[in-house]
Enzyme design. Structure first.
Site, short mmCIF file in Angstrom:
data_model
loop_
_atom_site.label_atom_id
_atom_site.label_comp_id
_atom_site.label_asym_id
_atom_site.label_seq_id
_atom_site.Cartn_x
_atom_site.Cartn_y
_atom_site.Cartn_z
N GLU A 1 8.51 0.67 11.84
CA GLU A 1 9.65 1.58 11.75
C GLU A 1 9.06 2.98 11.74
O GLU A 1 8.47 3.40 10.74
CB GLU A 1 10.49 1.29 10.51
CG GLU A 1 11.88 1.89 10.58
CD GLU A 1 11.94 3.31 10.10
OE1 GLU A 1 11.91 4.22 10.97
OE2 GLU A 1 12.01 3.54 8.89
N LYS A 15 0.86 -1.18 0.00
CA LYS A 15 0.00 0.00 0.00
C LYS A 15 0.90 1.23 0.00
O LYS A 15 1.35 1.69 1.04
CB LYS A 15 -0.92 -0.02 1.22
CG LYS A 15 -2.22 0.78 1.05
CD LYS A 15 -2.04 2.27 0.98
CE LYS A 15 -1.62 2.84 2.33
NZ LYS A 15 -1.44 4.34 2.25
#
Length: 478
Positions: free
Chosen positions: A251, A177
């Site tokens: 992250e 995505k």
């Protein structure tokens, strides 16, 4: 570039909806192109394609590691062939200077593919252990399944391949995505996947906004989520995965400290200082944007950073002379300018910058900005700005430098600057972050990368990055 279809199941497929995501040039504000905005139905279609590619007899996870590795190398070769166009496309969209985009967006994805292809081809999927109190155990590493990879816009291809390369090597299939700000470069990636002859459904791409991302993250056909982006979004994804007991790698943001020790020979590291703090216009999660300077050298260091900012070439991202390009969008520029006002309101001393550069009336430019005399507790020293804004704070003694470096909600990266690398390593070991660079900063493909505290969960890169896409199974023998 106008992209009219989605890449699902190895084919360009008509989207279920009519909404599009429009991209403008960060340097000029002019129209660059558009791509379909994926709907829930498109996500369903992509997950099903990935699911079929994973579950089918003889599917991607059943391929011998050497065969998967060969396919990954073919994809690396296809990306190499299109690296110049990829770099220019990313640069035009997000404002990354082309001199940065070429080595990062143009080269790192293929490097990652080759590294993980070599790693999986040389590694055994099974290990036999002598059991206690008796027998033996075979410990197996299996691919975790279908991966939802939700990506960021600042290093869109590099960060995507932090996920794609190890997931492919492990035998996983993916639904990507991309961020809405960078939806044109994924079309080039899709073309490379087709050129490399990947099996249908192994890699699927559905651009979209936060709603599409949220639907994908919680989709019942997904086995693992990997996300790069803001800490706020990461918290929402973590909550969704916790409710589903779904593995997740996050992250997230950073507010890293550059600890300049009193023996540092900064004149020999000017290029490294710039790259560590201002790479990609400050739109970098690992950037050392909090400068901690010894009080005895404080005026010198403030002058050095001020001169560095004043001397930086600001301009069009596609100009090879440019060192600082525009920010990704008008809202991002507004956000950065809001932080600059906040810094002034809180009493920081502006030594240079703070406005929009003269002569650059189009695009989303902000001058490289330096704040001196900044309290470490202030907003501009504690919150991630994500632009070309640095703060400089004095310290007295090594212990205080370490305390200030650790006085942050984040823990992604950091740097230590010194003429004595052994001393620098001792200081680095005291800094509570996932990564630290000595006299520079550049993530190492072979070593784990990731954050502590509000900077995330889990690790990418290195063998640890591969293990994040594997499940363990123990088979006990009497």
């Amino acid at each position: 570039m106008k992209v009219n279809h989605l890449f699902i199941g190895g084919k360009w497929t008509a989207p279920a909806g009519r909404d599009t995501l429009t991209v403008t040039s960060a340097s000029t504000g002019e129209y660059l192109g558009s791509a379909p905005a994926g709907t829930d139905l498109d996500v369903d279609h992509a997950v099903q394609a990935a699911r079929s590619a994973f579950d089918a007899p003889g599917g991607w996870p059943a391929w011998e590691p050497e065969r998967r590795a060969a396919a990954m190398v073919r994809l690396a070769e296809a990306l190499d062939a299109g690296s110049e166009m990829m770099a220019r496309t990313v640069s035009a969209q997000n404002g990354m200077p082309i001199s940065t985009a070429e080595p990062f967006e143009g080269k790192v994805p293929a490097m990652l593919l080759r590294y993980y292809a070599g790693l999986v081809a040389d590694a055994s999927a099974e290990e036999t252990r002598v059991g206690l109190p008796q027998g033996t155990t075979v410990v197996r590493r299996e691919p975790i399944g279908v991966v939802a990879a939700v990506m960021t816009w600042n290093f869109p291809q590099t960060m995507a391949f932090f996920k794609i390369a190890p997931a492919l090597a492990a035998g996983c299939t993916l639904v990507l995505k991309p961020a809405p700000q960078t939806v044109l470069d994924p079309a080039l990636l899709a073309d490379a996947i087709g050129t490399a002859g990947f099996p249908e459904g192994v890699i699927n791409i559905v651009p979209g906004g936060p709603e599409a991302g949220a639907y994908l993250v919680s989709h019942p056909g997904v086995d693992k989520v990997s996300f790069t982006g803001s800490t706020a979004a990461g918290r929402r994804i973590a909550a969704a995965c916790a409710a589903l007991l779904r593995p997740v790698t996050l992250e997230l943001g950073g507010k890293s400290a550059a600890v300049i020790l009193d023996d540092a020979d900064l004149a020999t590291h000017l290029e490294q200082l710039f790259m560590a703090s201002l790479v990609n216009n400050g739109q970098t999660c690992f950037a050392s944007t909090r400068i901690l300077a010894p009080r005895g050298r404080y005026p010198e260091i403030v002058e050095l950073y001020t001169a560095m900012a004043q001397g930086a070439v600001v301009g069009d991202a596609l100009d090879r002379a440019t060192q600082i390009g525009p920010l990704v969008s008008a809202p991002q520029r507004d956000r950065v300018e809001g932080y600059i006002r906040k810094g002034l309101d809180e009493g920081a001393r502006l030594t240079t910058g703070g406005g929009r550069p003269a002569g650059l009336d189009r695009g989303w430019f902000v001058e490289p900005t330096i704040f001196a005399d900044v309290e470490n507790s202030s907003t501009v020293a504690q919150e991630e700005i994500f632009g070309p804004v640095l703060t400089i704070t004095p310290y007295d003694g090594e212990d205080e430098a370490v305390r200030l470096a650790n006085d942050s909600a984040y823990g992604l990266a950091g740097t230590v600057w010194t003429s004595d690398l052994d001393r620098g390593a001792r200081v680095a070991r005291r800094i509570r972050t996932g990564t630290v660079g000595l006299n520079g900063y550049l993530p190492d493909v072979t070593s784990p990368y990731g954050g502590r505290k509000a900077s995330g969960l889990g690790r990418e890169l290195g063998p640890e990055g591969l293990r994040a896409y594997q499940e363990l199974q123990s088979i006990y023998y009497p």
